[in-house]
Design a protein around this motif. Structure first.
Motif, mmCIF file in Angstrom:
data_model
loop_
_atom_site.group_PDB
_atom_site.id
_atom_site.type_symbol
_atom_site.label_atom_id
_atom_site.label_comp_id
_atom_site.label_asym_id
_atom_site.label_seq_id
_atom_site.Cartn_x
_atom_site.Cartn_y
_atom_site.Cartn_z
ATOM 1 N N LEU A 33 0.833 -1.205 0.000
ATOM 2 C CA LEU A 33 0.000 0.000 0.000
ATOM 3 C C LEU A 33 0.870 1.257 0.000
ATOM 4 O O LEU A 33 0.627 2.203 -0.765
ATOM 5 N N LYS A 34 1.906 1.262 0.825
ATOM 6 C CA LYS A 34 2.792 2.419 0.927
ATOM 7 C C LYS A 34 3.524 2.682 -0.390
ATOM 8 O O LYS A 34 3.583 3.823 -0.871
ATOM 9 N N ILE A 35 4.068 1.616 -0.993
ATOM 10 C CA ILE A 35 4.811 1.783 -2.247
ATOM 11 C C ILE A 35 3.879 2.272 -3.354
ATOM 12 O O ILE A 35 4.224 3.168 -4.133
ATOM 13 N N ALA A 36 2.684 1.681 -3.430
ATOM 14 C CA ALA A 36 1.731 2.073 -4.472
ATOM 15 C C ALA A 36 1.353 3.545 -4.334
ATOM 16 O O ALA A 36 1.284 4.282 -5.330
ATOM 17 N N ARG A 37 1.107 3.998 -3.114
ATOM 18 C CA ARG A 37 0.738 5.401 -2.912
ATOM 19 C C ARG A 37 1.907 6.332 -3.190
ATOM 20 O O ARG A 37 1.720 7.431 -3.728
ATOM 21 N N GLN A 38 3.123 5.901 -2.856
ATOM 22 C CA GLN A 38 4.298 6.711 -3.176
ATOM 23 C C GLN A 38 4.450 6.879 -4.685
ATOM 24 O O GLN A 38 4.872 7.940 -5.159
ATOM 25 N N ARG A 39 4.075 5.837 -5.431
ATOM 26 C CA ARG A 39 4.161 5.893 -6.890
ATOM 27 C C ARG A 39 2.903 6.492 -7.519
ATOM 28 O O ARG A 39 2.793 6.547 -8.740
ATOM 29 N N LYS A 40 1.966 6.924 -6.664
ATOM 30 C CA LYS A 40 0.713 7.549 -7.119
ATOM 31 C C LYS A 40 -0.106 6.613 -8.008
ATOM 32 O O LYS A 40 -0.717 7.027 -9.003
ATOM 33 N N ILE A 41 -0.113 5.349 -7.643
ATOM 34 C CA ILE A 41 -0.917 4.345 -8.337
ATOM 35 C C ILE A 41 -2.273 4.252 -7.641
ATOM 36 O O ILE A 41 -2.329 4.182 -6.407
ATOM 37 N N PRO A 42 -3.377 4.255 -8.377
ATOM 38 C CA PRO A 42 -4.692 4.124 -7.738
ATOM 39 C C PRO A 42 -4.787 2.840 -6.915
ATOM 40 O O PRO A 42 -4.438 1.756 -7.397
ATOM 41 N N VAL A 43 -5.244 2.979 -5.667
ATOM 42 C CA VAL A 43 -5.365 1.836 -4.762
ATOM 43 C C VAL A 43 -6.820 1.691 -4.333
ATOM 44 O O VAL A 43 -7.461 2.669 -3.925
ATOM 45 N N ASN A 44 -7.335 0.478 -4.428
ATOM 46 C CA ASN A 44 -8.689 0.169 -3.974
ATOM 47 C C ASN A 44 -8.603 -0.736 -2.755
ATOM 48 O O ASN A 44 -7.962 -1.793 -2.805
ATOM 49 N N LEU A 45 -9.232 -0.331 -1.653
ATOM 50 C CA LEU A 45 -9.316 -1.163 -0.459
ATOM 51 C C LEU A 45 -10.705 -1.789 -0.424
ATOM 52 O O LEU A 45 -11.713 -1.076 -0.375
ATOM 53 N N VAL A 46 -10.766 -3.121 -0.473
ATOM 54 C CA VAL A 46 -12.049 -3.814 -0.605
ATOM 55 C C VAL A 46 -12.103 -4.986 0.370
ATOM 56 O O VAL A 46 -11.065 -5.463 0.851
ATOM 57 N N PRO A 47 -13.297 -5.502 0.658
ATOM 58 C CA PRO A 47 -13.405 -6.697 1.501
ATOM 59 C C PRO A 47 -12.737 -7.903 0.838
ATOM 60 O O PRO A 47 -12.672 -8.008 -0.391
ATOM 61 N N HIS A 48 -12.253 -8.803 1.667
ATOM 62 C CA HIS A 48 -11.599 -10.015 1.172
ATOM 63 C C HIS A 48 -12.515 -10.782 0.221
ATOM 64 O O HIS A 48 -12.066 -11.335 -0.795
#
Length: 255
Positions: free
Chosen positions: A44-59
């Motif tokens: 999550l940290k690396i993706a946000r540092q690279r400004k990549i869209p991140v989706n947090l969803v239920p398992h």
């Protein structure tokens, strides 16, 4: 360079993390919102540092998207590109190292190919040469089986394997095949110099048009009632025997 599809879905902590760290292009990363695993936090940290869209969803939503073991993370990223053989050999020359190549000739199972990629990377091999037809190539299955190693390994594929082998030999690279019960023991063979190790397919071994271009064939001595290892295990044995011999030769030169 070439690839067959511009974007692919990859799953699992190691494949996603290694692709992120290596700088491959991403469309998005989807992570389960119950972030109990520290390694998911890192992704999550690396993706946000690279400004990549991140989706947090239920398992459960990840389970619907992907039926296998996703380990709580999926990503849509660029497909690993094939390198050219010239690029691989130029890089070896620039390092002033002795070429150390792997040729999984006719290996059809992506799981086996992925395992071989990981072994080759850990052994410090310079590149992998695949035939364009009749064998597994770069795919999601190969990437997952390599646990991310595919991101760091130079891999090429060629139309004419016999012509490629002849070209390698003209450049002073020995072509050594490994097959069960054939040739001499790998422990008696010289695997220390410029070399390309050829492994045959799961069902037919090294095909005749490739065998005719080998400089030598070696086998792995076995003791039990089953006379052979599967190709990924056999590859690991012969690759690391070559690593041992190359290290011994390097030490002798230093002395």
């Amino acid at each position: 360079m070439e690839n067959e599809n511009s974007v692919q879905l990859i799953a699992g902590i190691n494949p996603v993390r290694e692709a992120l760290v290596a700088g491959r292009s991403f469309e998005s990363v989807t992570i389960q919102n119950d972030l109990k695993n520290q390694r998911l936090f890192e992704i999550l940290k690396i993706a946000r540092q690279r400004k990549i869209p991140v989706n947090l969803v239920p398992h459960a939503k990840l389970d619907k998207i992907y039926k296998g073991n996703h380990q709580g993370v999926l990503a849509r990223c660029s497909v690993k590109e094939y390198a050219s053989l010239d690029t691989i050999l130029i890089a070896v020359n620039e390092k002033k190292e002795s070429p150390f190549l792997l040729i999984p000739e006719g290996v059809e199972d992506p799981q086996n190919l992925g395992a071989l990629v990981r072994t080759a990377l850990c052994a410090g091999m310079h590149g992998i040469i695949l035939p364009r037809t009749g064998a597994a190539g770069l795919s999601y299955g190969t990437e997952k089986a390599s646990a991310g190693a595919i991101t760091y390994m130079d891999i090429t594929r060629v139309n004419d394997m016999p012509a490629t082998l002849k070209s390698l030999k003209e450049q002073g690279i020995r072509i050594v095949g490994c097959e069960s019960g054939q040739g001499r023991s790998l422990h008696d063979a010289d695997l220390s110099g410029p070399i390309a190790l050829v492994l045959g397919g799961e069902n037919v071994g090294i095909r005749p048009h490739v065998r005719r271009n080998l400089d030598e064939v070696v086998h792995i001595p076995s003791q039990g009632p089953i006379g052979s290892l599967n190709v990924s295990a056999a590859g690991a044995v012969v690759i690391f025997e070559a690593v041992r011999q190359r290290a011994c030769k390097a030490r002798k030169h230093k002395d």
